[in-house]
Design a protein around this motif. Structure first.
Motif, PDB file in Angstrom:
ATOM      1  N   PHE A   1     -28.717 -30.652 -42.301  1.00 29.46           N
ATOM      2  CA  PHE A   1     -27.266 -30.748 -42.184  1.00 29.46           C
ATOM      3  C   PHE A   1     -26.916 -31.378 -40.835  1.00 29.46           C
ATOM      4  O   PHE A   1     -27.632 -31.171 -39.846  1.00 29.46           O
ATOM      5  CB  PHE A   1     -26.619 -29.369 -42.309  1.00 29.46           C
ATOM      6  N   PRO A   2     -25.866 -32.166 -40.787  1.00 32.01           N
ATOM      7  CA  PRO A   2     -25.456 -32.742 -39.503  1.00 32.01           C
ATOM      8  C   PRO A   2     -25.211 -31.649 -38.474  1.00 32.01           C
ATOM      9  O   PRO A   2     -24.869 -30.519 -38.823  1.00 32.01           O
ATOM     10  CB  PRO A   2     -24.161 -33.484 -39.848  1.00 32.01           C
TER      11      PRO A   2
ATOM     12  N   PHE B   1     -28.681 -36.954 -40.765  1.00 37.54           N
ATOM     13  CA  PHE B   1     -29.124 -35.866 -41.646  1.00 37.54           C
ATOM     14  C   PHE B   1     -30.612 -35.627 -41.397  1.00 37.54           C
ATOM     15  O   PHE B   1     -31.451 -35.896 -42.252  1.00 37.54           O
ATOM     16  CB  PHE B   1     -28.878 -36.216 -43.122  1.00 37.54           C
ATOM     17  N   GLY B   2     -30.943 -35.161 -40.197  1.00 39.98           N
ATOM     18  CA  GLY B   2     -32.347 -34.991 -39.845  1.00 39.98           C
ATOM     19  C   GLY B   2     -33.007 -36.356 -39.668  1.00 39.98           C
ATOM     20  O   GLY B   2     -32.636 -37.129 -38.784  1.00 39.98           O
TER      21      GLY B   2
ATOM     22  N   PRO C   1     -24.974 -24.945 -44.184  1.00 36.42           N
ATOM     23  CA  PRO C   1     -24.934 -24.963 -45.631  1.00 36.42           C
ATOM     24  C   PRO C   1     -23.765 -24.163 -46.175  1.00 36.42           C
ATOM     25  O   PRO C   1     -23.379 -23.126 -45.614  1.00 36.42           O
ATOM     26  CB  PRO C   1     -26.283 -24.331 -46.029  1.00 36.42           C
ATOM     27  N   GLN C   2     -23.189 -24.650 -47.245  1.00 34.78           N
ATOM     28  CA  GLN C   2     -22.090 -23.947 -47.897  1.00 34.78           C
ATOM     29  C   GLN C   2     -22.657 -22.981 -48.917  1.00 34.78           C
ATOM     30  O   GLN C   2     -23.400 -23.369 -49.808  1.00 34.78           O
ATOM     31  CB  GLN C   2     -21.163 -24.961 -48.581  1.00 34.78           C
TER      32      GLN C   2
ATOM     33  N   ALA D   1     -32.420 -33.920 -50.805  1.00 37.39           N
ATOM     34  CA  ALA D   1     -31.878 -35.255 -51.040  1.00 37.39           C
ATOM     35  C   ALA D   1     -30.426 -35.320 -50.591  1.00 37.39           C
ATOM     36  O   ALA D   1     -29.748 -34.300 -50.436  1.00 37.39           O
ATOM     37  CB  ALA D   1     -31.991 -35.631 -52.523  1.00 37.39           C
ATOM     38  N   LEU D   2     -29.969 -36.542 -50.390  1.00 36.37           N
ATOM     39  CA  LEU D   2     -28.582 -36.812 -50.024  1.00 36.37           C
ATOM     40  C   LEU D   2     -27.968 -37.697 -51.099  1.00 36.37           C
ATOM     41  O   LEU D   2     -28.524 -38.749 -51.440  1.00 36.37           O
ATOM     42  CB  LEU D   2     -28.518 -37.522 -48.674  1.00 36.37           C
TER      43      LEU D   2
END
Length: 234
Positions: free
Chosen positions: A226-227, A70-71, A232-233, A96-97
């Protein structure tokens, strides 16, 4: 944790090579100072001894474990783990994750830190002060990664009733970065043998941080991403 370690592994091998050799002791200094606090003579605990790690400290190619990037954050998923990215959908900034498992969650956020390594102490003080000002309670206690903050904050329930949000905050500093983990749900409240927090402790230990070289102000939030291949959704 399976991946190989670099500098840390070499240091551990060096230390172990001398564990069994006798050490000369001066009889005049062999007895401990009765006036000295025992805590002062103990070696400082390294909260990152078993992770989380910096990218330069490990060799991820040493195993075949599937990881997700994730970055600047590289995590190792496990069966049943849920992952959510939190941020601003309008700007695409990911702050954040959130990793979830059963009735608990661990939010990861990454910050720039000075080389001096004193940002964690400052942030723990700020967290405690903010909790008190918000009508809650927080205190510093010992945790799996050194000092942690246990926090209880009042929140309004769905019908206006008074509820409380319990969390534990881990702050761990690496080379020019600070990783914050905020533990929530049952894992933040239930302790003892086979506690629900155990799975998140191991998950947090396996996080690898790859910070870029961009100059940043200490405490500045480092954006995640995002991977690769995912968007993004909306």
């Amino acid at each position: 944790m399976i991946f190989g370690r670099k500098a840390r592994a070499e240091k551990r091998e060096h230390d172990e090579a001398f564990e069994d050799e006798p050490t000369a002791v001066d009889e005049d200094t062999a007895e401990p100072d009765e006036d000295q606090d025992p805590a002062e003579v103990q070696d400082p605990v390294d909260p990152r001894l078993d992770g989380p790690f910096d990218y330069e400290e490990v060799a991820l190619e040493a195993d075949e474990v599937q990881r997700i990037t994730f970055g600047p954050l590289i995590i190792t998923p496990f069966e049943g783990l849920g992952l959510q990215l939190h941020g601003n959908p309008d700007t695409g900034i990911v702050q954040a994750l959130l990793a979830t498992f059963e009735d608990s969650g661990l939010e990861l956020a990454l910050f720039a830190a000075p080389r001096s390594g004193d940002l964690a102490d400052e942030l723990r003080v700020e967290i405690i002060e903010e909790a008190t000002q918000g009508g809650g309670h927080a205190q510093e206690t010992s945790g799996p990664f050194g000092p942690e903050v246990r926090r209880v904050m009042p929140v309004d329930g769905p019908e206006g009733e008074q509820l409380f949000h319990v969390s534990r905050v881990w702050l761990v500093e690496g080379p020019r970065w600070l990783l914050r983990g905020t533990l929530m749900g049952q894992a933040a409240m239930v302790e003892g043998e086979d506690a629900p927090s155990d799975v998140f402790v191991e998950f947090f230990r396996n996080v690898v941080v790859r910070r870029d070289e961009a100059p940043r102000v200490p405490g500045e939030l480092i954006q995640l991403a995002f991977p690769e291949g995912q968007a993004p959704q909306g």
